[in-house]
Write an enzyme that holds these catalytic residues in place. Structure first.
Site, PDB file in Angstrom:
ATOM      1  N   ASP A  37      39.603  33.954  35.546  1.00  0.00           N
ATOM      2  CA  ASP A  37      38.656  34.805  34.825  1.00  0.00           C
ATOM      3  C   ASP A  37      39.153  36.249  34.782  1.00  0.00           C
ATOM      4  O   ASP A  37      39.861  36.696  35.686  1.00  0.00           O
ATOM      5  CB  ASP A  37      37.291  34.741  35.540  1.00  0.00           C
ATOM      6  N   GLY A  38      38.778  36.959  33.736  1.00  0.00           N
ATOM      7  CA  GLY A  38      39.062  38.396  33.656  1.00  0.00           C
ATOM      8  C   GLY A  38      40.181  38.768  32.696  1.00  0.00           C
ATOM      9  O   GLY A  38      40.610  39.920  32.675  1.00  0.00           O
ATOM     10  N   GLY A  40      40.027  39.089  29.467  1.00  0.00           N
ATOM     11  CA  GLY A  40      39.523  40.050  28.485  1.00  0.00           C
ATOM     12  C   GLY A  40      39.406  41.438  29.099  1.00  0.00           C
ATOM     13  O   GLY A  40      39.816  42.440  28.485  1.00  0.00           O
ATOM     14  N   ARG A  41      38.853  41.516  30.315  1.00  0.00           N
ATOM     15  CA  ARG A  41      38.691  42.820  30.970  1.00  0.00           C
ATOM     16  C   ARG A  41      40.050  43.431  31.311  1.00  0.00           C
ATOM     17  O   ARG A  41      40.244  44.640  31.236  1.00  0.00           O
ATOM     18  CB  ARG A  41      37.816  42.665  32.224  1.00  0.00           C
ATOM     19  N   TRP A  42      41.005  42.588  31.687  1.00  0.00           N
ATOM     20  CA  TRP A  42      42.371  43.086  31.977  1.00  0.00           C
ATOM     21  C   TRP A  42      42.935  43.758  30.725  1.00  0.00           C
ATOM     22  O   TRP A  42      43.516  44.844  30.801  1.00  0.00           O
ATOM     23  CB  TRP A  42      43.242  41.900  32.389  1.00  0.00           C
ATOM     24  N   HIS A  54      44.961  36.967  27.502  1.00  0.00           N
ATOM     25  CA  HIS A  54      45.223  35.529  27.671  1.00  0.00           C
ATOM     26  C   HIS A  54      46.737  35.278  27.762  1.00  0.00           C
ATOM     27  O   HIS A  54      47.198  34.480  28.585  1.00  0.00           O
ATOM     28  CB  HIS A  54      44.640  34.733  26.504  1.00  0.00           C
ATOM     29  N   ILE A  83      33.921  23.742  27.503  1.00  0.00           N
ATOM     30  CA  ILE A  83      33.231  23.308  26.279  1.00  0.00           C
ATOM     31  C   ILE A  83      32.527  24.507  25.646  1.00  0.00           C
ATOM     32  O   ILE A  83      32.499  24.669  24.423  1.00  0.00           O
ATOM     33  CB  ILE A  83      32.231  22.177  26.627  1.00  0.00           C
ATOM     34  N   LEU A 148      53.245  18.150  43.570  1.00  0.00           N
ATOM     35  CA  LEU A 148      51.942  18.694  43.178  1.00  0.00           C
ATOM     36  C   LEU A 148      51.382  17.980  41.948  1.00  0.00           C
ATOM     37  O   LEU A 148      52.109  17.733  40.990  1.00  0.00           O
ATOM     38  CB  LEU A 148      52.103  20.184  42.848  1.00  0.00           C
ATOM     39  N   GLU A 223      34.868  25.205  49.713  1.00  0.00           N
ATOM     40  CA  GLU A 223      34.811  26.604  50.149  1.00  0.00           C
ATOM     41  C   GLU A 223      35.143  27.491  48.953  1.00  0.00           C
ATOM     42  O   GLU A 223      36.118  27.243  48.243  1.00  0.00           O
ATOM     43  CB  GLU A 223      35.831  26.855  51.267  1.00  0.00           C
TER      44      GLU A 223
HETATM   45  C1  FPP Z   1      38.764  33.710  31.176  1.00  0.00           C
HETATM   46  O1  FPP Z   1      38.905  35.086  30.867  1.00  0.00           O
HETATM   47  C2  FPP Z   1      39.947  32.965  30.769  1.00  0.00           C
HETATM   48  C3  FPP Z   1      39.965  31.988  29.829  1.00  0.00           C
HETATM   49  C4  FPP Z   1      38.753  31.580  29.092  1.00  0.00           C
HETATM   50  C5  FPP Z   1      41.214  31.316  29.425  1.00  0.00           C
HETATM   51  C6  FPP Z   1      42.240  31.038  30.469  1.00  0.00           C
HETATM   52  C7  FPP Z   1      43.521  30.699  29.798  1.00  0.00           C
HETATM   53  C8  FPP Z   1      44.764  31.123  30.148  1.00  0.00           C
HETATM   54  C9  FPP Z   1      45.015  31.880  31.373  1.00  0.00           C
HETATM   55  C10 FPP Z   1      45.972  30.857  29.297  1.00  0.00           C
HETATM   56  C11 FPP Z   1      46.325  29.446  28.944  1.00  0.00           C
HETATM   57  C12 FPP Z   1      46.234  28.449  30.036  1.00  0.00           C
HETATM   58  C13 FPP Z   1      47.262  27.649  30.461  1.00  0.00           C
HETATM   59  C14 FPP Z   1      46.981  26.605  31.463  1.00  0.00           C
HETATM   60  C15 FPP Z   1      48.642  27.775  29.999  1.00  0.00           C
HETATM   61  P1  FPP Z   1      37.858  35.794  29.888  1.00  0.00           P
HETATM   62  O2  FPP Z   1      38.419  35.801  28.535  1.00  0.00           O
HETATM   63  O3  FPP Z   1      36.520  35.123  30.011  1.00  0.00           O
HETATM   64  O4  FPP Z   1      37.834  37.236  30.514  1.00  0.00           O
HETATM   65  P2  FPP Z   1      36.627  38.280  30.518  1.00  0.00           P
HETATM   66  O5  FPP Z   1      35.507  37.653  31.316  1.00  0.00           O
HETATM   67  O6  FPP Z   1      37.207  39.462  31.198  1.00  0.00           O
HETATM   68  O7  FPP Z   1      36.242  38.535  29.086  1.00  0.00           O
END
Ligand code: FPP
Length: 257
Positions: A37-38, A40-42, A54, A83, A148, A223
């Site tokens: 997560d994060g 978008g904020r990054w 992303h 989903i 793994l 955990e």
């Molecule tokens: C959440 O951040 C992240 C996602 C919804 C997508 C995760 C996908 C990847 C890291 C890339 C592709 C994956 C693989 C396995 C190659 P957010 O967009 O919700 O962030 P925010 O909460 O800061 O807006």
């Protein structure tokens, strides 16, 4: 004066090695799940578009997966697309799908070299055809790997998974004329994670502390570890920190201990 990229990298690697040394390899979690997560904020913090967050998150995936394999974890499950994520703008969804394909195109040889078996979970039939084809290719290419097990959750929801399990059980009952013998363990055989232990440790980045419909049935006694680090900045060292925290926990499973 800023350190050169080479010199700057040395302390970080030394710190990663030091963190790794502190991990007790005889008490590793068998299965680690990650809510990435994060992104978008990054991106926003850097004045970039969300999709660039992303894209940067893929490097975090690459490093974490390799770190998990090197450590000797049995299973890692990454939540890549829920989903609910279909409700995001079409362009963002398309980029996420393309990043998954690109990751598999560029990394599958590396997965094989590290003995990592790739396994997507979720309602895969609901994904675009080219994504399904890439997933199938990587599943086939890594089928002989015994290290793994890398699960990537795509078009996944925990409640949907439980509903799908109930549907499979109903279909089996209709076919056989009898409801299959069921207890909690046997029910697990109808889930996407069949054959795997429940996650011992669930990591969530960006400071949020929610399950967000991830592995609902399987995480009854998992955990939880949350870090304020945004996913694109997450590296194997953070994984090792999470495992160290896990190794300091007292798991009671509802008993007095
Ligand atoms: C959440 O951040 C992240 C996602 C919804 C997508 C995760 C996908 C990847 C890291 C890339 C592709 C994956 C693989 C396995 C190659 P957010 O967009 O919700 O962030 P925010 O909460 O800061 O807006």
């Amino acid at each position: 004066m800023p350190a050169s990229p080479v010199l700057g990298a040395i302390p970080e690697e030394a710190e990663t090695a030091e963190t790794l040394r502190r991990v007790d390899r005889t008490r590793l979690p068998l299965h680690v799940a990650v809510i990435m997560d994060g992104n978008g904020r990054w991106a926003r913090a850097r004045g970039l578009e969300r999709i660039e967050g992303h894209a940067a998150g893929v490097e975090a995936v690459r490093d974490t997966v390799e770190g998990a394999a090197r450590l000797g974890l049995s299973a890692l499950t990454l939540f890549a697309f829920s989903i609910e994520n279909w409700s995001r703008p079409a362009e963002e969804v398309a980029v996420l799908m393309e990043l998954v394909r690109k990751y598999l195109r560029l990394e599958t040889d590396n997965l094989v070299a590290n003995d990592i078996r790739f396994w997507p979970i979720g309602r895969l039939h609901g994904l675009p055809g080219p994504v399904q084809a890439s997933l199938e290719e990587s599943v086939l290419a890594t089928a002989g790997c015994r290290g793994l097990r890398l699960n990537v959750a795509l078009n996944y929801g925990g409640r949907a998974e439980i509903v799908d399990a109930a549907r499979r059980i109903a279909a089996r009952a209709l076919r056989d004329g009898a409801v299959p013998e069921l207890d909690e363990l046997a029910f697990g055989d109808f889930l996407e994670t069949r054959g795997l232990p429940d996650p011992d440790l669930m990591i969530r980045t960006s400071g949020e502390e929610r399950l967000s419909n991830f592995l609902l049935f399987q995480s009854a006694y998992t955990e939880f570890w949350s870090t304020s680090t945004y996913w694109p900045d997450f590296r194997r060292r953070d994984l090792y920190e999470a495992i160290l925290a896990f190794q300091g926990r007292n798991r009671r499973y509802g008993a007095l201990r």
